[in-house]
Design a protein around this motif. Sequence first.
Motif, PDB file in Angstrom:
ATOM      1  N   PHE A  45       0.841  -1.193   0.000  1.00  0.00           N
ATOM      2  CA  PHE A  45       0.000   0.000   0.000  1.00  0.00           C
ATOM      3  C   PHE A  45       0.876   1.243   0.000  1.00  0.00           C
ATOM      4  O   PHE A  45       2.019   1.215   0.450  1.00  0.00           O
ATOM      5  CB  PHE A  45      -0.930   0.011   1.219  1.00  0.00           C
ATOM      6  N   GLN A  46       0.333   2.306  -0.518  1.00  0.00           N
ATOM      7  CA  GLN A  46       0.969   3.614  -0.486  1.00  0.00           C
ATOM      8  C   GLN A  46      -0.094   4.642  -0.117  1.00  0.00           C
ATOM      9  O   GLN A  46      -1.035   4.868  -0.879  1.00  0.00           O
ATOM     10  CB  GLN A  46       1.604   3.956  -1.828  1.00  0.00           C
ATOM     11  N   VAL A  47       0.031   5.239   1.039  1.00  0.00           N
ATOM     12  CA  VAL A  47      -0.896   6.271   1.470  1.00  0.00           C
ATOM     13  C   VAL A  47      -0.428   7.599   0.885  1.00  0.00           C
ATOM     14  O   VAL A  47       0.716   8.004   1.107  1.00  0.00           O
ATOM     15  CB  VAL A  47      -0.937   6.356   3.009  1.00  0.00           C
ATOM     16  N   THR A  63      -4.276  13.624   3.867  1.00  0.00           N
ATOM     17  CA  THR A  63      -4.362  12.456   2.998  1.00  0.00           C
ATOM     18  C   THR A  63      -5.791  12.380   2.472  1.00  0.00           C
ATOM     19  O   THR A  63      -6.761  12.365   3.244  1.00  0.00           O
ATOM     20  CB  THR A  63      -3.958  11.161   3.722  1.00  0.00           C
ATOM     21  N   ARG A  64      -5.914  12.371   1.170  1.00  0.00           N
ATOM     22  CA  ARG A  64      -7.236  12.439   0.544  1.00  0.00           C
ATOM     23  C   ARG A  64      -7.700  11.053   0.123  1.00  0.00           C
ATOM     24  O   ARG A  64      -6.957  10.281  -0.470  1.00  0.00           O
ATOM     25  CB  ARG A  64      -7.208  13.369  -0.668  1.00  0.00           C
ATOM     26  N   ILE A 237      -5.784  15.964   8.504  1.00  0.00           N
ATOM     27  CA  ILE A 237      -7.056  15.992   7.775  1.00  0.00           C
ATOM     28  C   ILE A 237      -7.050  14.794   6.835  1.00  0.00           C
ATOM     29  O   ILE A 237      -6.151  14.657   6.001  1.00  0.00           O
ATOM     30  CB  ILE A 237      -7.219  17.293   6.965  1.00  0.00           C
ATOM     31  N   ALA A 238      -8.052  13.935   6.981  1.00  0.00           N
ATOM     32  CA  ALA A 238      -8.096  12.710   6.183  1.00  0.00           C
ATOM     33  C   ALA A 238      -9.511  12.492   5.669  1.00  0.00           C
ATOM     34  O   ALA A 238     -10.477  12.621   6.418  1.00  0.00           O
ATOM     35  CB  ALA A 238      -7.652  11.510   7.013  1.00  0.00           C
ATOM     36  N   PHE A 241     -11.957  15.703   0.699  1.00  0.00           N
ATOM     37  CA  PHE A 241     -11.831  17.157   0.778  1.00  0.00           C
ATOM     38  C   PHE A 241     -10.989  17.652  -0.391  1.00  0.00           C
ATOM     39  O   PHE A 241     -10.260  16.884  -1.026  1.00  0.00           O
ATOM     40  CB  PHE A 241     -11.186  17.585   2.105  1.00  0.00           C
ATOM     41  N   ASP A 242     -11.103  18.934  -0.655  1.00  0.00           N
ATOM     42  CA  ASP A 242     -10.276  19.577  -1.666  1.00  0.00           C
ATOM     43  C   ASP A 242      -9.020  20.122  -0.982  1.00  0.00           C
ATOM     44  O   ASP A 242      -9.124  20.938  -0.058  1.00  0.00           O
ATOM     45  CB  ASP A 242     -11.051  20.714  -2.334  1.00  0.00           C
ATOM     46  N   GLU A 243      -7.855  19.679  -1.424  1.00  0.00           N
ATOM     47  CA  GLU A 243      -6.634  20.022  -0.708  1.00  0.00           C
ATOM     48  C   GLU A 243      -6.342  21.514  -0.742  1.00  0.00           C
ATOM     49  O   GLU A 243      -5.951  22.098   0.279  1.00  0.00           O
ATOM     50  CB  GLU A 243      -5.444  19.242  -1.279  1.00  0.00           C
ATOM     51  N   ALA A 244      -6.503  22.143  -1.877  1.00  0.00           N
ATOM     52  CA  ALA A 244      -6.208  23.574  -1.965  1.00  0.00           C
ATOM     53  C   ALA A 244      -7.103  24.375  -1.021  1.00  0.00           C
ATOM     54  O   ALA A 244      -6.643  25.288  -0.319  1.00  0.00           O
ATOM     55  CB  ALA A 244      -6.369  24.060  -3.401  1.00  0.00           C
TER      56      ALA A 244
END
Length: 477
Positions: A45-47, A63-64, A237-238, A241-244
Motif C-alpha cells: 500500500f501507499q498512502v 491524505t485524501r 485531515i483525512a 476534501f479539496d486540498e487547496a
Amino acid sequence: MRLRWHVAAAVGALALAPGLSGDAVARTRAATSVPGAATAAAPAFQVPITYYALPNGLKVVMTRDATVPLVTVSVYYGIGFRVEPRDKTGFAHLFEHLMFQGSANAPKGVFDKTVTNSGGINNGSTRFDFTNYYETVPAGALGRMLWLDADRMARPVINDAVLKNQQGVVGNEVKGNVLNQPYGGWPWIDLPMLANTNWYNAHNFYGDLKEIEAATVADAETFRRTFYSPNNAVLVIAGDFDEAAARAMVARYFGPIPRGPAVTLPDLSEPRQTAPRVKTRVDPLAPKPGYAIGYHVPDRGTPEWYAMGLLDQILVQGEDSRLYRKLVKERQITGDLAGGINDGLGNMFNYRGPMLWDVYFTHDAARGRAEIDSAIDAVIEDVRNRPVSEAELARARTKLRSSLYDSFNDPTRMGLVDLLAVYALFDDDPAKVNTLQAGFDAVTPALIQKVARDYLRPEARSTYLIEAGLKHEGAAK
C-alpha cells in the motif's frame, strides 16, 4: 479521557527540520524501505500524504480519500501523562477534559452541538505521549471543524467554574474506572508502575484524587502555555476534501495562533532490568485471581522493534498464538488471554519512550502460580532457544498486516489518522506509514530469536498478581 479508544480492544520538543521552517512548503514523502532492509518486499500500500508546517510550527498532514464522503480532523498535542508535573498526577488527563468546555468564540456545548447536528462524532483521549482530539463529519463540515479546533487551541475557556466541574468529572471517572471497578487499573496502570523505575514511566497517570482536586486555574494556564501551542501539535485531515481549499482554511484559522515556548523532554530512559519483579495485591471486587507479566520492548522503529511486533503475534495474538494454545486450549488455565505492546492504551506504533509487552488473564483459584509460571516459561523458553519456522513467521506477518489494513479501512479513518499523527509528532515523517510493511518483511527467524533472548529474559520479567478479594469476603460470610 472521554473514551478509552483502543486500536485492538511524549511530550516533546519536536524541533522542525530545516525543510519545515520558514515558509510553509509542502512536501510529499513516499519512502518504501527502511534502513538495513534492502531485501524487504515492497509494501502493498501507499498512502498519499501531503506534509508541511505553518510558520508558527504547526505540523499539517493531509491524505485524501474520496471513497466515503466523510472527513476526519484531528489535533494531536505533544503532551501525554508520562511527563505531567511530578506533584500533579492526572493533570494531563484533567486538561484534556478542560479543552471540551468551550472556547472564546464557541461557548460550552457549541462544539459538540455543531458536530452532532452535522451527523458526526467527536472525542479525545490522553495517552502516554500525546493527547488527541478528533471529529469525523460529512465532508461539507470541514471548514466548521477547522475553525472550532483553531479557536479551542488559541482561546480555550478555563476558569474556576470550569475547573471545579471537571475536577469532579475526572474524580468520578477515576473512581468508576479504577477505584470501584474489579481489576481497576490492572494491569494497564499497575504493571508499568512495577516494571519501571523512572518516575515519568512509573507514576499513577490516572492521578491521585488529592492532587487532581488541588489543581488551580493558574496551574491550568501554565500547562496550556507550556504544551498546547501550535509548535507542539499536529493537525491531520483525512478523507474527502479539496486540498487547496483545506490548505487555505488551515492557514486562515491556525496561522495567526502564536508559537509557544519550546518543549523540552525529561530523561525517560529506563535502566536494564537485572532481576525479576513481583507484586501481589488483594482486589476486594475481583471474583477471580489475575496474572499479568510484562517485559520492556526494544526502542521504537529499530529492526528489533519490528521483530518484537512479530513476536507479539506469534506468542499472544489470536487463537493460533503459542500462549493461547498452551494456556487456553491445552492446559485450560484461562479463557480470557490478552496482551500486546502498549496494550490497553494504544498500539505498538503510537508512543515514544520505554514501553512494555504484556500478557494477562484471570484464572480459577485452583490454578496456582507455580503451574502458570511453568506453562508460560515453557513457551517463552522455546522461542528463545529455537528459531521460529518461516511458515510461522509468515503467518505472523499476515496477521499483523491484516490488523494494519483493518485500521486503515475504518470509515472514520482514525487508525490511519493516528499513525500519520504520531509519525509526524515523534518522527517528523508521517510517510513512515508507507515503510511499515517493509520493516516487518525484513525480519528473519534469527532476529526473532535474538530479540527473544535479549528481551524475554527471566530476570527482565515483571509479574503483577491479583488475589480475588470478593471470594474471600463471600467465604467469610
